[in-house]
Motif scaffolding. Structure first.
Motif, PDB file in Angstrom:
ATOM      1  N   VAL A  15       0.830  -1.212   0.000  1.00 57.29           N
ATOM      2  CA  VAL A  15       0.000   0.000   0.000  1.00 57.29           C
ATOM      3  C   VAL A  15       0.861   1.256   0.000  1.00 57.29           C
ATOM      4  O   VAL A  15       0.654   2.178  -0.803  1.00 57.29           O
ATOM      5  N   LEU A  16       1.850   1.296   0.896  1.00 57.09           N
ATOM      6  CA  LEU A  16       2.673   2.502   1.018  1.00 57.09           C
ATOM      7  C   LEU A  16       3.529   2.740  -0.225  1.00 57.09           C
ATOM      8  O   LEU A  16       3.718   3.884  -0.652  1.00 57.09           O
ATOM      9  N   THR A  17       4.036   1.668  -0.831  1.00 60.30           N
ATOM     10  CA  THR A  17       4.883   1.829  -2.007  1.00 60.30           C
ATOM     11  C   THR A  17       4.112   2.360  -3.195  1.00 60.30           C
ATOM     12  O   THR A  17       4.647   3.119  -4.013  1.00 60.30           O
ATOM     13  N   ASN A  18       2.829   2.000  -3.297  1.00 56.06           N
ATOM     14  CA  ASN A  18       2.022   2.394  -4.454  1.00 56.06           C
ATOM     15  C   ASN A  18       0.920   3.381  -4.079  1.00 56.06           C
ATOM     16  O   ASN A  18      -0.090   3.478  -4.774  1.00 56.06           O
ATOM     17  N   PHE A  19       1.100   4.115  -2.995  1.00 61.55           N
ATOM     18  CA  PHE A  19       0.081   5.069  -2.553  1.00 61.55           C
ATOM     19  C   PHE A  19      -0.093   6.165  -3.608  1.00 61.55           C
ATOM     20  O   PHE A  19       0.889   6.748  -4.070  1.00 61.55           O
ATOM     21  N   PRO A  20      -1.344   6.433  -4.030  1.00 61.15           N
ATOM     22  CA  PRO A  20      -1.599   7.319  -5.178  1.00 61.15           C
ATOM     23  C   PRO A  20      -1.428   8.817  -4.891  1.00 61.15           C
ATOM     24  O   PRO A  20      -2.326   9.621  -5.118  1.00 61.15           O
ATOM     25  N   ILE A  21      -0.270   9.197  -4.371  1.00 60.33           N
ATOM     26  CA  ILE A  21       0.041  10.616  -4.165  1.00 60.33           C
ATOM     27  C   ILE A  21       1.379  10.879  -4.860  1.00 60.33           C
ATOM     28  O   ILE A  21       2.411  10.342  -4.447  1.00 60.33           O
ATOM     29  N   PRO A  22       1.380  11.651  -5.952  1.00 62.28           N
ATOM     30  CA  PRO A  22       2.607  11.856  -6.736  1.00 62.28           C
ATOM     31  C   PRO A  22       3.801  12.317  -5.902  1.00 62.28           C
ATOM     32  O   PRO A  22       4.927  11.854  -6.107  1.00 62.28           O
ATOM     33  N   ALA A  23       3.559  13.218  -4.951  1.00 57.20           N
ATOM     34  CA  ALA A  23       4.660  13.723  -4.128  1.00 57.20           C
ATOM     35  C   ALA A  23       5.268  12.603  -3.288  1.00 57.20           C
ATOM     36  O   ALA A  23       6.488  12.530  -3.110  1.00 57.20           O
ATOM     37  N   TRP A  24       4.396  11.735  -2.770  1.00 57.36           N
ATOM     38  CA  TRP A  24       4.873  10.610  -1.958  1.00 57.36           C
ATOM     39  C   TRP A  24       5.681   9.631  -2.810  1.00 57.36           C
ATOM     40  O   TRP A  24       6.761   9.191  -2.402  1.00 57.36           O
ATOM     41  N   VAL A  25       5.172   9.287  -3.997  1.00 56.67           N
ATOM     42  CA  VAL A  25       5.875   8.369  -4.893  1.00 56.67           C
ATOM     43  C   VAL A  25       7.218   8.960  -5.314  1.00 56.67           C
ATOM     44  O   VAL A  25       8.234   8.270  -5.379  1.00 56.67           O
ATOM     45  N   SER A  26       7.216  10.277  -5.586  1.00 60.09           N
ATOM     46  CA  SER A  26       8.460  10.954  -5.975  1.00 60.09           C
ATOM     47  C   SER A  26       9.483  10.901  -4.848  1.00 60.09           C
ATOM     48  O   SER A  26      10.679  10.672  -5.082  1.00 60.09           O
ATOM     49  N   PHE A  27       9.006  11.094  -3.611  1.00 58.53           N
ATOM     50  CA  PHE A  27       9.898  11.012  -2.442  1.00 58.53           C
ATOM     51  C   PHE A  27      10.514   9.624  -2.328  1.00 58.53           C
ATOM     52  O   PHE A  27      11.724   9.473  -2.095  1.00 58.53           O
ATOM     53  N   LEU A  28       9.678   8.571  -2.484  1.00 57.54           N
ATOM     54  CA  LEU A  28      10.176   7.199  -2.405  1.00 57.54           C
ATOM     55  C   LEU A  28      11.206   6.914  -3.492  1.00 57.54           C
ATOM     56  O   LEU A  28      12.228   6.267  -3.240  1.00 57.54           O
TER      57      LEU A  28
END
Length: 452
Positions: free
Chosen positions: A50-63
C-alpha cells in the motif's frame, strides 16, 4: 420467520451437507491449512504494498528519490509475486503432517519437485559471461495451479510409498535425526524420476513445459471473447470460477488483457479527440465487476462486521483494511474462499449480478467517463471511480458493493454460526479437561494424605 431466515435455513439444508462433506476431504483440508500458513506473508507485505504504491505523486516521488520505491517493489515481487513457491511447500507440509508422516520431508519434496519442473533459460550477461535464469512468473500467478497440484500429489505419493515400506532402514546405532533424514531416500528417487519423466514429456509438446501447457489450456478459450460488456461479465465470472478452484485470475486476465488495452486506448483517443467513446459501456461495466479484488471480496469483508464469533471478529480487523486497498489474498486464503463450497455462489456469480446491474444503471444516469485517468492498483475503488466518472460512477461502485454484501451476507452468517458452535465445543472440551485435571489432582492429594 422472516424471508431472510427462511432463505438461510434453506441454504443450510442444501449447502450445509455439501460443505461438510467437502470440508472433511483430506486434500481440501491440506489445501485450506496450507494457504492459511501463507497468511503471514500476504498480511506482512500488505502495508509495504500500500505505502509503495500510494496514489500521491509527491509521496511516490519522495520514495523514488530516496531509493525506497524500487526496494518496496522488490519486496512485493519476491513475496506476493512468488506466492506459488510458499504455497506448494505449505500444502505439502500440512498434507504430510495430517497423514502422520514427517512434515518437512513432504514440504521439501513438494518444493523441490515444483522448482525442478520450471523451465530454465541460459542467458548471457552484458560482459559475455553465461547466466542460468528461472522465470519468476512461473513462481507467481502462472504457477499457482501447478503448485496446488504438486503440493497435493507429491506428499500423497510420498505417504503411499513410505507405507509400502520403501524406506532405507539403518542400524539402531545411527542417530535418530540422521536415520529420519536418510529413510525416504528410495522414495525420493522414485518421485524425482517421475518429475524427470513429466518434464521431459511436456518438453516434447508444443507448450514446452508443464506451466505453459496448463496456462494455455485454461486461458486459450478466453481470448476468443470480444470487447463487449457481456463478454467482460463472462470473463470476470470465469475468472472467479477458476479462482475458486485455485487457478489464479491473472492466468485468464493476462490473455484478455490485449482486449482490455485495445478498448482502453480506443476510449482515450476518442476522448482526447472530443468524440464519443466507442467502448463507453465496456468502461462503465468494468468498474462494477471487480470490487476489492477477484471474487468481489470487499462485500464479504463488510459482512464480517455482522459476525459474532471470535474467529471472525479477529479476522475482520485484518481483512477489511487490506481489502479496501484491493489486497484480498488474506480473505481468499484466510477464510478460505478457495474451494469452500459455502461461498461458491456469491464468489462466482457476483460479477454477473453487478455487471448486469451496471448495464441497467448506465441507462438511467449519464456518466461522463474520463478514460485518461490512471491510478495505481492499490487505490481504493471509490477514489478511482470518482476521478474517472464523477459522482455517478462512484455511486454505481457503492451500489455494486452493496449488492456483493447482500449476496455474501447469508452465507457468511451461516459460516459464522458454525464458527460459534466450534468455539463453544472447544470451550466445553477445555472445561472438561480442566475439571478432569482438577479431579485427578484432588484424588492424588487425598491418596498421598491417606498414605501419610
Amino acid at each position: 420467520m422472516s424471508f431472510f431466515d427462511k432463505f438461510q435455513t434453506g441454504l443450510e439444508k442444501i449447502v450445509g451437507p455439501i460443505a461438510t462433506k467437502v470440508g472433511e476431504n483430506k486434500f481440501i483440508i491440506a489445501l485450506t491449512e496450507g494457504f492459511m500458513l501463507t497468511m503471514p506473508i500476504t498480511l506482512g507485505v500488505a502495508l509495504i504494498a500500500v505505502l509503495t504504491n500510494f496514489p500521491i505523486p509527491a509521496w511516490v516521488s519522495f520514495l523514488q528519490n530516496a531509493g525506497l520505491y524500487d526496494v518496496g517493489n522488490q519486496i512485493i515481487t519476491l513475496t506476493l509475486s512468488l506466492l506459488a513457491v510458499y504455497v506448494v511447500g505449505a500444502i505439502g507440509y500440512r498434507y504430510t503432517v495430517n497423514e502422520g508422516e514427517h512434515g518437512m520431508t513432504g514440504a521439501l519434496l513438494s518444493l523441490a519437485s515444483f522448482i525442478a519442473l520450471m523451465p530454465v533459460e541460459n542467458l548471457t550477461k552484458a560482459d559475455g559471461s553465461p547466466i542460468t535464469a528461472i522465470a519468476t512468473e512461473k513462481m507467481g500467478s502462472q504457477g499457482i495451479l501447478v503448485a496446488i497440484l504438486i503440493g497435493l500429489f507429491i506428499p500423497w505419493l510420498y505417504v503411499k510409498l513410505t507405507r509400502k515400506k520403501l524406506v532405507l532402514k539403518l542400524p539402531e546405532s545411527v542417530p535418530p535425526n540422521v536415520s529420519q533424514s536418510m529413510a525416504p531416500t528410495f522414495v525420493a528417487m522414485i518421485i524425482f524420476s517421475l518429475i524427470f519423466f513429466i518434464k521431459y514429456v511436456t518438453g516434447l509438446t508444443p507448450y514446452g513445459n508443464v506451466f505453459t501447457m496448463i496456462t494455455t489450456i485454461v486461458a486459450e478459450p478466453i481470448s476468443a471473447f470480444g470487447a463487449t460488456p457481456i463478454a467482460l461479465i463472462v470473463v470476470f465470472t470465469l475468472m472467479n470460477l477458476f479462482w475458486f478452484f485455485g487457478v489464479h485470475p491473472n492466468t485468464i486476465l493476462m490473455v484478455y488483457m490485449p482486449i482490455l488495452m485495445m478498448a482502453g486506448i480506443s476510449n482515450q483517443e476518442a476522448f482526447l479527440a472530443g468524440k464519443e467513446l466507442p467502448f463507453y459501456a465496456f468502461a462503465v461495466v468494468g468498474a462494477a465487476v471487480q470490487i476489492g479484488g477477484a471474487g468481489n471480496t470487499l462485500g464479504l469483508c463488510i459482512a464480517t462486521l455482522f459476525g459474532k464469533s471470535e474467529k471472525y471478529k479477529a479476522m475482520r480487523k485484518l481483512v477489511i483494511p487490506a481489502n479496501i486497498f484491493n489486497i484480498n489474498e488474506p480473505i481468499i486464503f484466510g477464510f478460505p474462499l478457495m474451494l469452500n463450497p459455502l461461498y461458491f455462489v456469491p464468489m462466482v456469480l457476483s460479477p454477473l449480478v453487478s455487471g448486469l446491474f451496471a448495464m441497467f444503471y448506465m441507462n438511467l444516469l449519464d456518466i461522463n467517463v474520463n478514460p485518461t485517468v490512471s491510478m495505481p492498483w492499490v487505490t481504493p475503488g471509490f477514489v478511482t471511480t470518482f476521478f474517472t466518472g464523477g459522482f455517478s460512477l462512484a455511486l454505481l461502485w457503492f451500489l455494486c458493493l452493496f449488492i456483493h454484501f447482500v449476496m455474501y451476507l447469508p452465507f457468511f452468517l451461516m459460516d459464522d454460526r458454525r464458527a460459534i458452535q466450534e468455539e463453544r465445543e472447544q470451550t466445553q472440551t477445555q472445561v472438561q479437561t480442566q475439571n478432569q485435571t482438577q479431579t485427578q489432582t484432588q484424588t492424588q492429594n487425598q491418596t498421598q494424605t491417606q498414605a501419610v
